[in-house]
Design an enzyme around this catalytic site. Structure first.
Site, mmCIF file in Angstrom:
data_model
loop_
_atom_site.group_PDB
_atom_site.id
_atom_site.type_symbol
_atom_site.label_atom_id
_atom_site.label_comp_id
_atom_site.label_asym_id
_atom_site.label_seq_id
_atom_site.Cartn_x
_atom_site.Cartn_y
_atom_site.Cartn_z
ATOM 1 C CB SER A 121 -0.858 0.052 1.260
ATOM 2 O OG SER A 121 -1.579 -1.123 1.417
ATOM 3 C CG HIS A 142 -2.888 -0.939 -3.616
ATOM 4 N ND1 HIS A 142 -3.589 0.221 -3.344
ATOM 5 C CD2 HIS A 142 -2.726 -1.560 -2.419
ATOM 6 C CE1 HIS A 142 -3.834 0.295 -2.053
ATOM 7 N NE2 HIS A 142 -3.321 -0.770 -1.468
ATOM 8 C CG ASN A 192 -3.884 3.355 0.790
ATOM 9 O OD1 ASN A 192 -5.107 3.338 0.941
ATOM 10 N ND2 ASN A 192 -3.162 2.251 0.754
HETATM 11 N N1 LIG Z 1 -5.440 -4.374 4.975
HETATM 12 C C1 LIG Z 1 -5.776 -3.616 3.965
HETATM 13 O O1 LIG Z 1 -6.834 -2.982 3.985
HETATM 14 C C2 LIG Z 1 -4.887 -3.535 2.749
HETATM 15 C C3 LIG Z 1 -5.413 -3.030 1.550
HETATM 16 C C4 LIG Z 1 -4.611 -3.039 0.394
HETATM 17 C C5 LIG Z 1 -3.305 -3.498 0.464
HETATM 18 N N2 LIG Z 1 -2.809 -3.950 1.655
HETATM 19 C C6 LIG Z 1 -1.428 -4.454 1.660
HETATM 20 O O2 LIG Z 1 -1.492 -5.866 1.539
HETATM 21 C C7 LIG Z 1 -0.375 -6.462 2.214
HETATM 22 C C8 LIG Z 1 -0.903 -7.459 3.243
HETATM 23 O O3 LIG Z 1 -1.658 -6.770 4.214
HETATM 24 P P1 LIG Z 1 -2.756 -7.501 5.105
HETATM 25 O O4 LIG Z 1 -3.552 -6.428 5.742
HETATM 26 O O5 LIG Z 1 -3.430 -8.539 4.304
HETATM 27 O O6 LIG Z 1 -1.833 -8.180 6.217
HETATM 28 P P2 LIG Z 1 -2.188 -9.365 7.228
HETATM 29 O O7 LIG Z 1 -1.310 -9.166 8.392
HETATM 30 O O8 LIG Z 1 -3.650 -9.455 7.445
HETATM 31 O O9 LIG Z 1 -1.738 -10.697 6.420
HETATM 32 C C9 LIG Z 1 -0.422 -10.984 6.076
HETATM 33 C C10 LIG Z 1 -0.284 -12.484 5.905
HETATM 34 O O10 LIG Z 1 1.027 -12.770 5.396
HETATM 35 C C11 LIG Z 1 1.474 -13.985 5.975
HETATM 36 N N3 LIG Z 1 2.933 -14.081 5.875
HETATM 37 C C12 LIG Z 1 3.867 -13.453 6.619
HETATM 38 N N4 LIG Z 1 5.104 -13.837 6.203
HETATM 39 C C13 LIG Z 1 4.951 -14.694 5.174
HETATM 40 C C14 LIG Z 1 5.847 -15.433 4.360
HETATM 41 N N5 LIG Z 1 7.162 -15.353 4.509
HETATM 42 N N6 LIG Z 1 5.331 -16.260 3.418
HETATM 43 C C15 LIG Z 1 4.005 -16.370 3.253
HETATM 44 N N7 LIG Z 1 3.104 -15.679 4.012
HETATM 45 C C16 LIG Z 1 3.564 -14.858 4.960
HETATM 46 C C17 LIG Z 1 0.950 -13.884 7.392
HETATM 47 O O11 LIG Z 1 0.880 -15.179 7.984
HETATM 48 C C18 LIG Z 1 -0.421 -13.266 7.197
HETATM 49 O O12 LIG Z 1 -1.431 -14.221 7.044
HETATM 50 C C19 LIG Z 1 0.399 -5.322 2.824
HETATM 51 O O13 LIG Z 1 1.439 -4.956 1.932
HETATM 52 C C20 LIG Z 1 -0.625 -4.208 2.904
HETATM 53 O O14 LIG Z 1 -0.056 -2.936 2.893
HETATM 54 C C21 LIG Z 1 -3.578 -4.012 2.775
#
Ligand SMILES: NC(=O)c1ccc[n+]([C@@H]2O[C@H](COP(=O)([O-])OP(=O)(O)OC[C@H]3O[C@@H](n4cnc5c(N)ncnc54)[C@H](O)[C@@H]3O)[C@@H](O)[C@H]2O)c1
Length: 596
Positions: A121, A142, A192
């Site tokens: 993000s 994204h 964002n």
């Molecule tokens: N939450 C949001 O609203 C949102 C929206 C758009 C983009 N994003 C982006 O998406 C990405 C993920 O965010 P999220 O909110 O889903 O995070 P989250 O913490 O909910 O999920 C991350 C997942 O990654 C897994 N993980 C960690 N290390 C790993 C590895 N080495 N191999 C495989 N899996 C692994 C974790 O177990 C976890 O399930 C980030 O870059 C975030 O900025 C988030």
């Protein structure tokens, strides 16, 4: 010819990853879904099956389609399973070193022609790409939360991403039924960059007890038509993710203080209050992962009896003024059964207001929203007057005259002489300090702000503005009156912009700054906010409706009172106003309305 994607990999099945897997599998693409451990994999699988089961229960997905969708997913632990996919989307936590490590590993595991994408993000896609030997095949894709629902995808191309890769990914987005905007690699991209300053500001309001979580969220939902309030959205995003995004945007985006995470966010993350995913954030949820909010110790008691607690009885209401707001407010009170005395500055003005109220009530009758009897009863409750003396025995006065402090102060001083003791004196000001008006009287404890929104008969929100001199009894009365009108009253302190304008206008101003910096176009920025965040209008559409002059005036007030450098009005906004481009009302603002 665009590249054919038959199988994709998704790394990290948290809030975003599980949703992204669903998007691909729903559209007939095979997915290898990868997590770091068997436990995390199970959690990701449970999130996805929960979501598809809900879709089946709601009749949005046939059972057979759900089963076919699930059959397309290959659940795996470890990146090695991604050896033969055409594209990988990484959605692991927002840490640069972690993402770089994963990209280096993906570079080793994946076929040389595979495209490697990040769902980051706020981190630099360029910095992530240089961890591989194929930065020209690295791109940002994204998605927005929840990925199966939100239509927007921001496609982020770095200076080295090859044009073919960009075109292939754009075609893929279309196949997924998404609308894409393609942009360069800047912290926060479009949505964002415009959203997080606002979210952080809202958390700051909550932290400083300026208003309650319920009131901040209700204000933005009901005042701006947003699908959810900022604190509920923080819970949906995840506070850990939101913290990382803000922190990165602060460091990468010119150290704008508005992106420095409010300390409370870090405290909540440390305490494990991550939002929906952990079952508790700003709100408490039925269980981890559930969208259902349950009452907790901070939930206000909102029964009728509690609302009326300590309130004075109000039967007769005076409304002073003859403009749009006064007219709407007279109608609102009369329809709700209050006896109303409308006071204007002359018989001619009274006749005009009376006509306007009648016209509006008649529209209600024509639309079948009001019976003729109810219309007549409402009109029968209003007395039209041109002298303030008629307000001697009202219980509440609502002032809605011109937005000039000297005029309002003089009026309140007169009301002080005329009205009986115990009356509540309310101002509808949207930008002046209520305390200045209160101090024009000998009874500041009885003075409060009641900020109605335009059009008052339709908009469900009223901001109840308490000054440092407002008594608890006056505030309770205001709350009870709002409830009696069928409006949601949100209580806040006496600061420039109250809740809604203070959160809305800096965001609009930021959009103008983004346009001015040529990062994107007005159309794409409007799309991004509507399709990525569910806003009813994009910032430029809204600015043209509100009026650029009005928006500039509000932004100037905010800047002058709060002295926040990031609130300085965008020079482009000032120039457009100087040039007479005021929005719809002048035929031209950000867009030309004469041709439509
Ligand atoms: N939450 C949001 O609203 C949102 C929206 C758009 C983009 N994003 C982006 O998406 C990405 C993920 O965010 P999220 O909110 O889903 O995070 P989250 O913490 O909910 O999920 C991350 C997942 O990654 C897994 N993980 C960690 N290390 C790993 C590895 N080495 N191999 C495989 N899996 C692994 C974790 O177990 C976890 O399930 C980030 O870059 C975030 O900025 C988030």
């Amino acid at each position: 010819m665009a590249r054919e994607f038959t199988s994709v990999g998704v790394v990290g099945l948290g809030t975003m990853g599980a949703g992204i897997v669903e998007v691909f599998a729903r559209n007939g693409i095979d997915v290898v879904a990868v997590e770091i451990s068997a436990t995390a994999l199970e959690r990701g699988r449970a999130t996805l099956t929960g979501s598809t089961d809900r879709a089946v229960a709601k009749g949005k997905l046939a059972e057979a389609d759900r089963d076919a969708l699930l059959a397309r997913i290959d659940w795996q632990v470890g990146l090695d399973a991604l050896h033969s996919v055409d594209l990988v989307i990484e959605a692991v936590p927002e840490h640069l070193d972690l993402k770089q490590r994963i990209f280096a590993e993906l570079d080793r595991v994946c076929r040389p022609e595979a495209i490697l994408a990040t769902n980051t993000s706020s981190l630099s896609v360029t910095e992530i790409s240089v961890a591989t030997t194929r930065p020209n095949q690295v791109i940002g894709i994204h998605f927005f939360n929840p990925a199966p629902v939100m239509k927007l995808v921001e496609v982020v191309r770095t200076v080295v991403t090859s044009a073919d890769v960009v075109a292939d990914v754009e075609a893929l987005c279309a196949r997924l039924g998404k609308v894409d905007v393609t942009i360069s690699d800047r912290a926060g991209f479009i949505a964002n960059a415009l959203l997080f300053g606002y979210l952080n500001h809202a958390v700051g309001m909550f932290e400083s007890r300026y208003a309650t979580r319920e009131d901040i969220d209700a204000a933005m939902k009901l005042g701006c038509g947003l699908p959810m309030g900022p604190l509920a959205l923080m819970d949906l995003i995840g506070l850990d993710t939101a913290y990382e995004i803000l922190d990165t945007m602060y460091r990468r985006g010119g150290r704008d203080r508005r992106h420095a995470p409010v300390p409370l966010i870090k405290q909540m993350v440390t305490a494990g209050l991550l939002g929906r995913k952990s079952g508790r954030g700003f709100y408490t949820y039925e269980r981890p992962g559930s969208p259902v909010v349950v009452p907790d110790e901070h939930t206000p008691v909102s029964t009728g009896a509690a609302l009326a607690d300590g309130a004075r009885a109000i039967a007769k209401v005076g409304v002073v003024g003859s403009g749009t707001m006064a007219t709407g407010i007279i109608e609102v009170f009369a329809k709700a059964g209050y006896e109303v005395i409308s006071v204007t500055r002359g018989a001619e003005k009274s006749a005009k207001v009376c006509e306007a109220v009648k016209t509006s009530l008649n529209k209600g009758v024509v639309r079948g929203k009001l019976s003729e009897d109810d219309r007549d009863a409402a009109l029968g409750r209003v007395t039209w007057s041109a002298t303030l003396d008629h307000l001697a025995d009202v219980d509440l006065v609502v002032e809605a005259v011109v937005e000039e402090l000297s005029v309002k102060k003089a009026l309140f001083a007169s009301l002080d002489e005329i009205c009986k003791p115990g009356v509540v004196l309310a101002t509808t000001t949207s930008s002046l300090p209520v305390i200045d008006v209160a101090m024009a009287t000998q009874r500041p404890a009885d003075v409060i702000g009641l900020h109605f929104f335009n059009p008052a008969p339709i908009m469900p929100l009223v901001e109840i503005v308490q000054t440092i001199r407002t008594s608890a009894e006056t505030a309770a009365t205001a709350r009870a009156v709002c409830a009696g009108l069928g409006k949601t009253g949100v209580v806040c302190g006496d600061r420039s912009g109250f809740i809604v304008n203070a959160l809305l206008f800096p965001y609009l101003n930021d959009a103008v700054k983004m346009l001015e910096a040529s990062y994107s176009t007005a159309d794409d920025i409007d799309y991004a906010m509507k399709l990525g965040c569910g806003y009813p209008m994009g910032p430029f559409e809204l600015l043209d409706v509100v009026g650029l002059d009005v928006s500039l005036a509000i932004q100037r007030e905010l800047y002058l009172e709060l002295r926040e450098p990031g609130f300085a009005p965008a020079p482009l906004l000032e120039h457009l106003v100087t040039a007479g481009y005021l929005g719809r009302k002048s035929g031209r603002g950000f867009r030309d309305h004469t041709k439509r």
